[in-house]
Scaffold this active site. Structure first.
Site, PDB file in Angstrom:
ATOM      1  N   ILE A  97       0.841  -1.188   0.000  1.00  0.00           N
ATOM      2  CA  ILE A  97       0.000   0.000   0.000  1.00  0.00           C
ATOM      3  C   ILE A  97       0.879   1.241   0.000  1.00  0.00           C
ATOM      4  CG2 ILE A  97      -1.845   1.231   1.208  1.00  0.00           C
ATOM      5  CD1 ILE A  97      -2.303  -1.492   2.753  1.00  0.00           C
ATOM      6  N   CYS A  98       0.637   2.117  -0.925  1.00  0.00           N
ATOM      7  CA  CYS A  98       1.381   3.377  -0.969  1.00  0.00           C
ATOM      8  C   CYS A  98       0.611   4.406  -0.154  1.00  0.00           C
ATOM      9  CB  CYS A  98       1.552   3.841  -2.414  1.00  0.00           C
ATOM     10  SG  CYS A  98       2.441   5.392  -2.563  1.00  0.00           S
TER      11      CYS A  98
END
Lengths: 354, 161
Positions: free
Chosen positions: B98-99
């Site tokens: 997840i960014c």
């Protein structure tokens, strides 16, 4: 008549200004628009101040027939619940005083309510345990607040965090020295992290600490760091030790009890009985040592030819009273005798007694 | 797959343990809406079920988050990934990474698992298109050896989604 009412309102605004001085910012005199910086009444000492707020009182041209609008512009040390409580309390006052000139009264009410909320509330944001809590010994953990935002932390929690950041930025700069030629990406990332080593932002609101806060934290770090870290490792070790020792002694105790119970068919009796069980032949200072030593000497002579001479000379009647060496030797010999020849031993024991 | 990659982790410190136990209790009393903690005896790895918020692209969809805590939590951020299949989202890679800045550079020890969950749900809810990040294939290929997203140098540029 409108001008007379306006006059009254203007006088009221002046009154507010007179009471609150610099803490009161008059945006507009009529219709009144005031920003008020309120602090708890009890907090002349800034170290004892945990809350403050900036309120906005904005009245319409129909004031006081129309109630003024109350809003909160900013606050420190107040969570949402307490912010709401403050506003609701003032709002209730507004309803109570409807159609009267109420600005001064509202300001008073605000300060009054805030004064009652002047205590740190809730949990330490770092360990999540109550800020003001007492341990088993009735000592509370010291806590501190950041002056820029009034967020409070246990001193030892924020110091740990501070040290961690210092440590990280040190290792970060080591890495960047090692890879000085690598991408600018890393550089920008560290910029985010805290380019200035002595400048950090609050873990809760990210407001940058002011210089005074840094000094405050740093002095804490200097005075407590070594102490704290030592303390912690010590208590950790102690706990482990204590745990294992407790556990061991508990186990031993139970083992001994069990053994005793087994031996005594469930009846537990004092341990000294075990010590004086028949067959354990202790040198008794009451009995004349000459007899017993003679006995042992005889036995030793008969069984051990090699060491006989020294033994007899040591344990002979010429040195009758027990010294540490003789008694232990006697003991040793007797035990040996007993093991090898229990019957003679018994016989002699009986003979001696009779 | 990367989801099962357990980075060689040290056991939780005493501080981390205390803090996590506290978080777990708080979670049980007041769980964030739309999340369910799957109970295990492993304090160091939480598996959390996420339900897409109604009225969003992910409504009626369920995903699983895996949260791994480092030795020095909460000083260090936990590693948070979706267990594949991960939701289709411009900031979520197909390997579950997840960014999201708060998981990396912008982590603060005042954040909790609960607050992370709310951020992730908010990120999902504000998505306008179910699509992978533009560099998905390249990134996932780079992570094939089970690299942790915490080792990635993230660029955070899009604050809309």
């Amino acid at each position: 008549m409108a001008s007379e009412e306006e006059e009254e309102v203007l006088i009221e605004v002046e009154a507010v200004e007179a009471v609150y001085g610099e803490d009161c910012k008059i945006i507009q005199r009529f219709p009144p628009h005031i920003q008020l910086h309120i602090k708890p009444r009890t907090a002349d000492d800034s170290s004892q101040q945990f809350v403050e707020a900036i309120l906005e009182l904005r009245a319409g041209s129909q004031y006081p027939k129309e109630p003024p609008h109350i809003g909160m512009i900013d606050s420190k040390g107040l969570d949402e619940v307490r912010q709401a409580h403050l506003i609701t309390s003032i709002q209730e006052k507004v309803d109570e005083l409807s159609s009267c000139l109420m600005l001064v009264a509202l300001c008073e009410e605000a300060v009054h309510v805030l004064s009652h909320m002047n205590h740190p509330d809730g949990d330490c944001p770092l360990c999540l345990y109550p800020l003001v809590k007492e341990d088993v010994h009735g000592n509370s953990w010291p806590f501190m607040k950041l002056m820029s935002c009034y967020h409070c932390f246990h001193s030892k929690c924020i110091i740990k965090w501070w040290n961690w950041l210092q440590q990280q930025s040190e290792s970060d700069s080591n890495i960047s020295n090692a890879t000085a030629t690598s991408s600018s990406n890393l550089g920008s990332r560290r910029g985010l992290h805290g380019a200035v080593k002595n400048q950090r932002s609050c873990p809760v609101c990210r407001k940058v600490f002011q210089a005074t806060d840094i000094e405050h934290v740093l002095s804490l770090v200097q005075t407590y760091t070594s102490e704290l870290s030592l303390e912690e490792t010590e208590t950790d070790d102690d706990e482990e030790l204590q745990h294992s020792e407790l556990e061991n002694s508990r186990r031993k105790e139970f083992d001994a009890l069990l053994k005793l119970q087994e031996e005594n068919n469930g009846l537990i009796e004092p341990k000294k009985i075990q010590v004086l069980l028949p067959g354990v032949f202790l040198p008794n200072p009451v009995t004349p040592p000459t007899v017993s030593t003679k006995v042992s000497a005889e036995l030793q002579q008969s069984e051990q030819t090699s060491t006989t001479n020294t033994h007899t000379s040591e344990t002979g009647p010429s040195r009758p009273y027990s010294k540490a060496s003789t008694s232990s030797r006697n003991n040793f010999g007797q035990r040996k005798n007993k093991m090898r020849n229990p019957r003679t031993q018994n016989k002699q024991w009986a003979k001696k007694e009779s | 797959m990367t989801s099962s990659s357990a980075p060689s982790r040290k056991a939780l410190s005493k501080i981390a343990c205390n803090r996590l136990q506290k978080e777990l209790v708080e979670w049980q009393v007041n769980p964030p809406a739309g999340f369910k903690h799957k109970v295990t005896d492993n304090l160091q790895r939480w598996v959390i079920e996420v339900n897409g918020a109604s009225g969003t692209l992910y409504a009626n969809e369920t995903y699983q988050l895996q949260v791994d805590f480092p030795e020095h939590y909460p000083m260090e951020a936990p590693q948070v990934i979706f267990i594949p299949p991960a939701p289709q989202h411009p900031h979520i890679y197909s390997n579950g990474h997840i960014c999201l800045d708060i998981l990396y550079d912008s982590w603060s020890p005042a954040m909790t698992v609960s607050s992370i969950c709310i951020s992730i749900l908010s990120m999902l809810s504000s998505s306008t298109a179910k699509q992978r990040p533009a560099d998905n294939d390249r990134y996932v290929k780079n992570c094939r050896n089970g690299r942790s997203p915490k080792e990635t140098r993230w660029w955070f540029h899009d604050d809309k989604v």
